[in-house]
Design a protein around this motif. Structure first.
Motif, PDB file in Angstrom:
ATOM      1  N   ILE A  53       0.839  -1.200   0.000  1.00 45.95           N
ATOM      2  CA  ILE A  53       0.000   0.000   0.000  1.00 45.95           C
ATOM      3  C   ILE A  53       0.870   1.245   0.000  1.00 45.95           C
ATOM      4  O   ILE A  53       0.552   2.248  -0.667  1.00 45.95           O
ATOM      5  CB  ILE A  53      -0.959  -0.029   1.213  1.00 45.95           C
ATOM      6  CG1 ILE A  53      -1.962  -1.182   1.058  1.00 45.95           C
ATOM      7  CG2 ILE A  53      -1.701   1.305   1.351  1.00 45.95           C
ATOM      8  CD1 ILE A  53      -2.808  -1.434   2.289  1.00 45.95           C
ATOM      9  N   ALA A  54       1.989   1.203   0.719  1.00 45.51           N
ATOM     10  CA  ALA A  54       2.916   2.339   0.720  1.00 45.51           C
ATOM     11  C   ALA A  54       3.439   2.614  -0.684  1.00 45.51           C
ATOM     12  O   ALA A  54       3.661   3.771  -1.069  1.00 45.51           O
ATOM     13  CB  ALA A  54       4.069   2.065   1.681  1.00 45.51           C
ATOM     14  N   ALA A  55       3.637   1.565  -1.471  1.00 43.09           N
ATOM     15  CA  ALA A  55       4.099   1.744  -2.852  1.00 43.09           C
ATOM     16  C   ALA A  55       3.038   2.453  -3.700  1.00 43.09           C
ATOM     17  O   ALA A  55       3.373   3.289  -4.557  1.00 43.09           O
ATOM     18  CB  ALA A  55       4.454   0.395  -3.464  1.00 43.09           C
ATOM     19  N   VAL A  56       1.770   2.136  -3.473  1.00 47.12           N
ATOM     20  CA  VAL A  56       0.697   2.818  -4.201  1.00 47.12           C
ATOM     21  C   VAL A  56       0.665   4.297  -3.792  1.00 47.12           C
ATOM     22  O   VAL A  56       0.459   5.185  -4.629  1.00 47.12           O
ATOM     23  CB  VAL A  56      -0.668   2.149  -3.951  1.00 47.12           C
ATOM     24  CG1 VAL A  56      -1.756   2.819  -4.796  1.00 47.12           C
ATOM     25  CG2 VAL A  56      -0.607   0.661  -4.269  1.00 47.12           C
ATOM     26  N   MET A  57       0.867   4.548  -2.518  1.00 49.01           N
ATOM     27  CA  MET A  57       0.920   5.938  -2.053  1.00 49.01           C
ATOM     28  C   MET A  57       2.059   6.691  -2.741  1.00 49.01           C
ATOM     29  O   MET A  57       1.905   7.849  -3.147  1.00 49.01           O
ATOM     30  CB  MET A  57       1.116   5.974  -0.533  1.00 49.01           C
ATOM     31  CG  MET A  57      -0.058   5.472   0.274  1.00 49.01           C
ATOM     32  SD  MET A  57       0.330   5.468   2.054  1.00 49.01           S
ATOM     33  CE  MET A  57      -1.265   5.026   2.754  1.00 49.01           C
ATOM     34  N   GLU A  58       3.195   6.015  -2.874  1.00 51.58           N
ATOM     35  CA  GLU A  58       4.346   6.643  -3.518  1.00 51.58           C
ATOM     36  C   GLU A  58       4.050   6.945  -4.985  1.00 51.58           C
ATOM     37  O   GLU A  58       4.405   8.012  -5.494  1.00 51.58           O
ATOM     38  CB  GLU A  58       5.563   5.727  -3.382  1.00 51.58           C
ATOM     39  CG  GLU A  58       6.877   6.392  -3.728  1.00 51.58           C
ATOM     40  CD  GLU A  58       8.081   5.536  -3.358  1.00 51.58           C
ATOM     41  OE1 GLU A  58       9.111   5.673  -4.058  1.00 51.58           O
ATOM     42  OE2 GLU A  58       7.993   4.749  -2.398  1.00 51.58           O
ATOM     43  N   LEU A  59       3.412   6.011  -5.666  1.00 47.51           N
ATOM     44  CA  LEU A  59       3.015   6.241  -7.058  1.00 47.51           C
ATOM     45  C   LEU A  59       2.079   7.430  -7.157  1.00 47.51           C
ATOM     46  O   LEU A  59       2.225   8.292  -8.049  1.00 47.51           O
ATOM     47  CB  LEU A  59       2.347   4.987  -7.620  1.00 47.51           C
ATOM     48  CG  LEU A  59       1.653   5.136  -8.988  1.00 47.51           C
ATOM     49  CD1 LEU A  59       2.642   5.553 -10.064  1.00 47.51           C
ATOM     50  CD2 LEU A  59       0.944   3.833  -9.366  1.00 47.51           C
ATOM     51  N   LEU A  60       1.121   7.505  -6.233  1.00 44.07           N
ATOM     52  CA  LEU A  60       0.153   8.603  -6.262  1.00 44.07           C
ATOM     53  C   LEU A  60       0.856   9.941  -6.032  1.00 44.07           C
ATOM     54  O   LEU A  60       0.519  10.948  -6.675  1.00 44.07           O
ATOM     55  CB  LEU A  60      -0.921   8.365  -5.197  1.00 44.07           C
ATOM     56  CG  LEU A  60      -2.271   9.069  -5.422  1.00 44.07           C
ATOM     57  CD1 LEU A  60      -2.910   8.593  -6.715  1.00 44.07           C
ATOM     58  CD2 LEU A  60      -3.198   8.817  -4.247  1.00 44.07           C
ATOM     59  N   ASN A  61       1.836   9.966  -5.162  1.00 47.46           N
ATOM     60  CA  ASN A  61       2.587  11.205  -4.912  1.00 47.46           C
ATOM     61  C   ASN A  61       3.309  11.684  -6.179  1.00 47.46           C
ATOM     62  O   ASN A  61       3.296  12.871  -6.504  1.00 47.46           O
ATOM     63  CB  ASN A  61       3.607  10.989  -3.793  1.00 47.46           C
ATOM     64  CG  ASN A  61       2.961  10.899  -2.431  1.00 47.46           C
ATOM     65  OD1 ASN A  61       1.836  11.371  -2.231  1.00 47.46           O
ATOM     66  ND2 ASN A  61       3.652  10.283  -1.489  1.00 47.46           N
ATOM     67  N   VAL A  62       3.924  10.752  -6.890  1.00 47.38           N
ATOM     68  CA  VAL A  62       4.626  11.121  -8.123  1.00 47.38           C
ATOM     69  C   VAL A  62       3.627  11.605  -9.169  1.00 47.38           C
ATOM     70  O   VAL A  62       3.886  12.584  -9.890  1.00 47.38           O
ATOM     71  CB  VAL A  62       5.455   9.932  -8.643  1.00 47.38           C
ATOM     72  CG1 VAL A  62       6.064  10.267 -10.018  1.00 47.38           C
ATOM     73  CG2 VAL A  62       6.552   9.560  -7.658  1.00 47.38           C
ATOM     74  N   ALA A  63       2.467  10.940  -9.238  1.00 47.53           N
ATOM     75  CA  ALA A  63       1.446  11.357 -10.211  1.00 47.53           C
ATOM     76  C   ALA A  63       0.986  12.788  -9.927  1.00 47.53           C
ATOM     77  O   ALA A  63       0.834  13.595 -10.854  1.00 47.53           O
ATOM     78  CB  ALA A  63       0.267  10.395 -10.171  1.00 47.53           C
ATOM     79  N   TYR A  64       0.779  13.112  -8.668  1.00 43.13           N
ATOM     80  CA  TYR A  64       0.364  14.474  -8.310  1.00 43.13           C
ATOM     81  C   TYR A  64       1.470  15.486  -8.624  1.00 43.13           C
ATOM     82  O   TYR A  64       1.198  16.614  -9.031  1.00 43.13           O
ATOM     83  CB  TYR A  64      -0.005  14.536  -6.827  1.00 43.13           C
ATOM     84  CG  TYR A  64      -1.483  14.389  -6.561  1.00 43.13           C
ATOM     85  CD1 TYR A  64      -2.307  15.505  -6.472  1.00 43.13           C
ATOM     86  CD2 TYR A  64      -2.069  13.131  -6.420  1.00 43.13           C
ATOM     87  CE1 TYR A  64      -3.673  15.379  -6.239  1.00 43.13           C
ATOM     88  CE2 TYR A  64      -3.423  12.989  -6.188  1.00 43.13           C
ATOM     89  CZ  TYR A  64      -4.226  14.122  -6.096  1.00 43.13           C
ATOM     90  OH  TYR A  64      -5.577  13.987  -5.881  1.00 43.13           O
ATOM     91  N   THR A  65       2.706  15.073  -8.435  1.00 40.22           N
ATOM     92  CA  THR A  65       3.825  15.980  -8.678  1.00 40.22           C
ATOM     93  C   THR A  65       3.993  16.281 -10.171  1.00 40.22           C
ATOM     94  O   THR A  65       4.323  17.407 -10.560  1.00 40.22           O
ATOM     95  CB  THR A  65       5.125  15.359  -8.130  1.00 40.22           C
ATOM     96  OG1 THR A  65       4.978  15.130  -6.738  1.00 40.22           O
ATOM     97  CG2 THR A  65       6.309  16.285  -8.358  1.00 40.22           C
TER      98      THR A  65
END
Length: 829
Positions: free
Chosen positions: A693-705
């Motif tokens: 789940i932390a990896a999905v959060m990390e992906l989402l952070n990059v997408a927002y950036t």
């Protein structure tokens, strides 16, 4: 932009799954069965329905559901059923207090559980639902009992039980609190009653040896091995000449027989009262036994516990030297080990030494240590090591280990001993003097004795009674119209068994019934069971590591021996989840720290609740529940929802993300494939859901950036869309409702109908990586480094970083540790 509304989204997808029977799977030969897909049987331990589900239930079933979803999307045909372990004490105790029939309270709780599970969106195959209190289920529990009886594996014998003299009833262990009855508070006594047993000890070796054939946590296997407790040694006969009684003793140390100076029986030993009868110690022994059985085995066996006991006024003869030694009853001897009787050797055993010291009994050493570190201390402490035998007549001068087999052979030649293997495991006592349980299908006839009922007499239905409180016997005994019956063998008068079965019997075979839950002609269809069994993944609490799991294994082996099954083990793979605490303490009503699963779902939604229990820590470890962390997971899901809304509004479908070869689009595309790879590996690696789940959060952070730089560019927009659908796809096992909503909005497809995504190996390769820089083992910086950088290049990058310089300036670097592609550790002083 619409706000994230979990209640609305989750209701929509629950309705779809329910109307379309999405999670139902047919058996082989039935319409819709896919014989091309490999099978996977995913199962969580079935719940006991009492009150409302708590977050412990939530974690257990969220883990199981994540596994089921993941396996389905990897091409498996997954059977994932649910039912209820419905017989038990809480409903019966409620009936005693309120008069409400146990069935009414139980079915109300079942309804509450089903509503809660539905609200959580678990992907159970409800077409296979069962409940152990229904006659359609316990008919076949009774059938199994009869088959065990036919095989000689069910028998009746006398056993010591815990008895409440006020309530006039036998108490289960869990009903005795600090030696007192949990209902009335009176001190508990010990009594001997005839009880039904299952001969699980016949399977001790197979239960032990077959642990090597299953993929279970090693600590669970160890617990089972210790419970079975196989020991190799000798059985030695000590005889009480006065009463003409022989007492077999199991020992792993026949080399110390000459040092036995007294003899001790466990308080539960069936000869204790007979030995004390007529002696001056009779009353003291009875009182001591009643007090001793109130303590747990762990308490009684503790080395630091003060050694207590009472003389029995009798003696036995030590067979190796003919000396008479006094007999005692003492609580440090446990019935679970050996025969419940020990030869006490205070010169070589710590507990025996402590007892001998307390009762001023002789202490004789029969082995002299040769290792200075193992030799006797000056203060007389016992010696537990090896060495030369002394004070042992014909064996003097021999090394004790070398003389072991010779001593056993001599005992055998003298007719007072033999080689033996003993087990801690005892036969399974299944009788309960309770109402709310499965009736035992036998009758007692004056002519024919114990008569098992024919199969066409099943089920023996549980009768309605007016009073659920036992009064010296099972509440069923008061149902005289039900008790008095006809012997099926001779036609004469007979009476039914009024005990009911231990509820562990019900849960020892339910996983078989799930596979053919509505069969009225047999307990299960052999073809269906042979196809689906064994359970590929079993999930539950470690508190069931011994009893439930041991009993289920015994049932499967016994049924396989009768050719009703084709497997020897019920659960191929086991996962035990950790306990959720609150404020560092175990949740309990008395502490007021219980978290309601329903309240969490009502406030944040099912997806937040499910994702949080999977994210709060490694699933096999414990985790402390905090509302702040729950809110954090809710914010993460809200961000995914908002990204979906924005992507749908600002991008168009049909773009080719693979066209992004450099810049932010390529970075986001690589991150998406990194996340696919990371989540897949974490799930496969002991269900590392928290890091997944932390990896999905990390992906989402990059997408927002990166997203704002990518709108208006076809390849860039395609990369944002791909990142969003990927996040939804790989989050689906943990937050299925929102993931289904987002995935459908981006792709127009249903996420569970698409295969699990696979990462592109080419996109997993990167020209750069983040070099971790440590100073004295503590991380001080993360530096971007070329993938193929040399050792010297990596050191130069580390030493030139500003943050690192602050920690090494003015100090001497005494060692440089470089792990290519990972880290640099600078050791300074």
């Amino acid at each position: 932009m619409l706000r994230y509304d979990p209640a609305q989204i989750e209701a929509r997808w629950r309705r779809i799954w329910d109307e379309e029977h999405t999670w139902e799977v047919p058996n082989p030969g039935q319409p819709g069965f896919d014989d091309s897909a490999p099978k996977c049987y995913v199962l969580e331990m079935l719940p006991y329905p009492s009150g409302d589900p708590h977050v412990g239930h939530l974690k257990n079933y969220a883990i199981g559901d994540a596994i089921a979803h993941y396996r389905r999307r990897n091409g498996f045909q997954v059977v994932h059923p649910m039912g209820f372990d419905a017989f038990g004490l809480p409903a019966e105790n409620n009936a005693i207090k309120t008069g409400e029939p146990p069935r009414v309270a139980t079915e109300r709780s079942i309804d509450a559980y089903k509503k809660a599970f539905d609200r959580l969106g678990f992907s159970f195959d409800w077409a296979r639902e069962l409940s152990s209190h229904e006659p359609s289920y316990y008919r076949w529990t009774q059938w199994i009992f009869l088959k065990l009886f036919e095989r000689g594996l069910a028998y009746r014998d006398e056993a010591l039980v815990q008895w409440c003299p006020f309530d006039q009833t036998v108490l289960a262990n869990e009903q005795v609190i600090d030696g007192r009855c949990e209902r009335c508070g009176n001190l508990v006594e010990v009594r001997e009653l005839e009880q039904w047993f299952f001969r699980i000890t016949d399977y001790a070796d197979r239960l032990l040896d077959d642990l090597d054939t299953i993929d279970w946590p090693e600590h669970v296997k160890t617990m089972q091995r210790n419970w079975i407790g196989r020991s190799h040694g000798a059985e030695v006969i000590f005889r009480c000449e006065e009463l003409g009684i022989e007492f077999p003793v199991f020992t792993t140390r026949p080399d110390t027989l000459f040092g036995a100076t007294f003899f001790v029986l466990a308080p539960e030993h069936h000869d204790v009262e007979r030995l004390a009868a007529g002696t001056e110690h009779e009353d003291a022994v009875r009182q001591y036994v009643n007090e001793a059985i109130r303590a747990s085995a762990e308490e009684r066996g503790a080395m630091e516990r003060e050694k207590t006991g009472v003389p029995l006024g009798r003696a036995v003869t030590n067979p190796v030297n003919g000396e008479e030694i006094p007999m005692f009853v003492a609580d440090y001897v446990l019935m679970e080990y050996g025969t419940g009787a020990i030869m006490a050797v205070p010169g070589h055993d710590d507990r025996d030494y402590a007892f001998a010291t307390a009762f001023d009994l002789p202490i004789l050493r029969v082995i002299e240590g040769t290792d200075p570190e193992e030799a006797q201390d000056d203060d007389g402490l016992p010696y537990s090591g090896d060495g030369e035998m002394v004070n042992s007549e014909r064996f003097d001068g021999k090394h004790n280990r070398e003389a072991h087999d010779e001593i056993v052979s001599w005992l055998e030649s003298e007719g007072c001993g033999k080689p033996a293997v003993h087990y801690r495991l005892r036969d399974w006592l299944v009788s309960r003097q309770r109402y709310w349980g499965c009736p035992i299908p036998v009758v007692y006839c004056e002519t024919d004795g114990i008569v098992p009922l024919p199969e066409d007499h099943l089920p023996v239905l549980l009768p309605e009674v007016d009073d659920y409180a036992p009064k010296g016997q099972s509440p069923l005994a008061a149902a005289t119209d039900w008790v008095n019956t006809e012997c099926p063998k001779c036609g004469g008068p007979a009476r039914r068994e009024t005990d009911t079965m231990d509820t562990f019997v019900d849960s020892s075979w339910y996983f078989l019934r799930y596979l053919d839950a509505h069969n009225d002609e047999a307990a299960w269809d052999r073809a269906a069971v042979d196809y689906w069994m064994p359970v590929d993944q079993y999930i539950g609490g470690v508190e069931h590591a011994i009893l439930h799991l041991m009993y289920a294994r015994f049932f499967v082996k016994a049924l396989a021996d009768m050719d009703f099954l084709g497997v020897q083990e019920p659960f191929a793979r086991l996962f035990t989840q950790g306990m959720i605490t609150r404020d560092g303490a175990k949740m309990s009503s008395s502490k007021g720290n219980v978290v309601s699963a329903s309240e969490t779902v009502e406030r944040y939604g099912a997806d937040t609740a499910r994702a949080y229990v999977c994210f709060m820590g490694p699933p096999d470890k414990g985790g402390d529940w905090t509302d702040k962390s729950v809110e954090g997971v809710h914010r993460f899901l809200t961000r995914l929802w908002r990204l979906k809304e924005e992507v749908v509004e600002r991008t168009s479908p049909g773009g080719d993300a693979d066209g992004a070869t450099q810049g932010p689009a390529a970075e986001l595309l690589r991150k998406s494939h990194w996340a696919i790879d990371k989540v897949t590996r974490d799930i496969e690696r002991d269900f590392g859901f928290n890091t997944a789940i932390a990896a999905v959060m990390e992906l989402l952070n990059v997408a927002y950036t990166r997203k704002d730089d990518l709108y208006g560019n076809p390849a860039g927009e395609a990369a944002v869309r791909f990142a969003t659908q990927t996040a939804a796809s790989i989050l689906f096992p943990f937050a299925p409702h929102l993931s289904a909503e987002v995935y459908e909005a981006i792709t127009g497809r249903r996420v569970w109908e698409d295969a699990w995504p696979k990462p592109d190996p080419a996109l997993l390769e990167s020209d750069v990586f983040t070099l971790v820089v440590q100073v004295n083992g503590k991380r001080r910086a993360g530096v971007e480094a070329p993938a193929g950088a040399s050792r010297d290049e990596l050191l130069d990058l580390a030493l030139s970083d500003t943050a690192v310089r602050r920690h090494i300036d003015g100090k001497q670097v005494v060692k440089e540790i470089v792990v290519p592609g990972k880290l640099v550790n600078l050791v300074v002083k």
